[in-house]
Design a protein around this motif. Structure first.
Motif, PDB file in Angstrom:
ATOM      1  N   ALA A   1       4.110 -28.449   7.214  1.00 23.88           N
ATOM      2  CA  ALA A   1       4.037 -29.190   8.471  1.00 23.88           C
ATOM      3  C   ALA A   1       5.027 -28.606   9.472  1.00 23.88           C
ATOM      4  O   ALA A   1       6.075 -28.069   9.100  1.00 23.88           O
ATOM      5  CB  ALA A   1       4.356 -30.659   8.216  1.00 23.88           C
TER       6      ALA A   1
ATOM      7  N   GLU B   1       0.932 -24.903   2.310  1.00 23.92           N
ATOM      8  CA  GLU B   1       0.803 -25.522   3.626  1.00 23.92           C
ATOM      9  C   GLU B   1       2.100 -26.217   4.004  1.00 23.92           C
ATOM     10  O   GLU B   1       2.718 -26.894   3.170  1.00 23.92           O
ATOM     11  CB  GLU B   1      -0.373 -26.495   3.648  1.00 23.92           C
ATOM     12  CG  GLU B   1      -1.690 -25.764   3.472  1.00 23.92           C
ATOM     13  CD  GLU B   1      -2.899 -26.667   3.609  1.00 23.92           C
ATOM     14  OE1 GLU B   1      -2.752 -27.877   3.892  1.00 23.92           O
ATOM     15  OE2 GLU B   1      -4.020 -26.152   3.442  1.00 23.92           O
TER      16      GLU B   1
ATOM     17  N   THR C   1      -0.126 -27.998  11.046  1.00 26.15           N
ATOM     18  CA  THR C   1       0.028 -27.460   9.700  1.00 26.15           C
ATOM     19  C   THR C   1      -0.146 -25.951   9.742  1.00 26.15           C
ATOM     20  O   THR C   1      -1.048 -25.442  10.401  1.00 26.15           O
ATOM     21  CB  THR C   1      -1.031 -28.064   8.752  1.00 26.15           C
ATOM     22  OG1 THR C   1      -0.958 -29.486   8.823  1.00 26.15           O
ATOM     23  CG2 THR C   1      -0.804 -27.614   7.319  1.00 26.15           C
TER      24      THR C   1
END
Length: 61
Positions: A26, A24, A16
């Protein structure tokens, strides 16, 4: 975008990134283009594609 890796799981090969605005995103090892292996605390430059961070490089600070 500029951000910082806040988590990376070596086994899952996913992590992350937190961007400058606190969002945030991935990412996975397939999108990693930086030197060495990704890890927490590393400043990165990246692009967003379909909500995921791709083309993740070490940031030049």
């Amino acid at each position: 975008m500029i951000g910082e890796i806040i988590h990376f799981d070596d086994v899952e090969q996913q992590g992350t990134i937190r961007d400058e605005k606190g969002g945030e995103h991935a990412f996975d090892l397939v999108g990693w283009r930086g030197r060495g292996l990704p890890g927490p605390g590393l400043a990165v430059d990246f692009e967003l594609r379909d909500g995921r961070a791709v083309q993740v490089f070490n940031a030049r600070i």
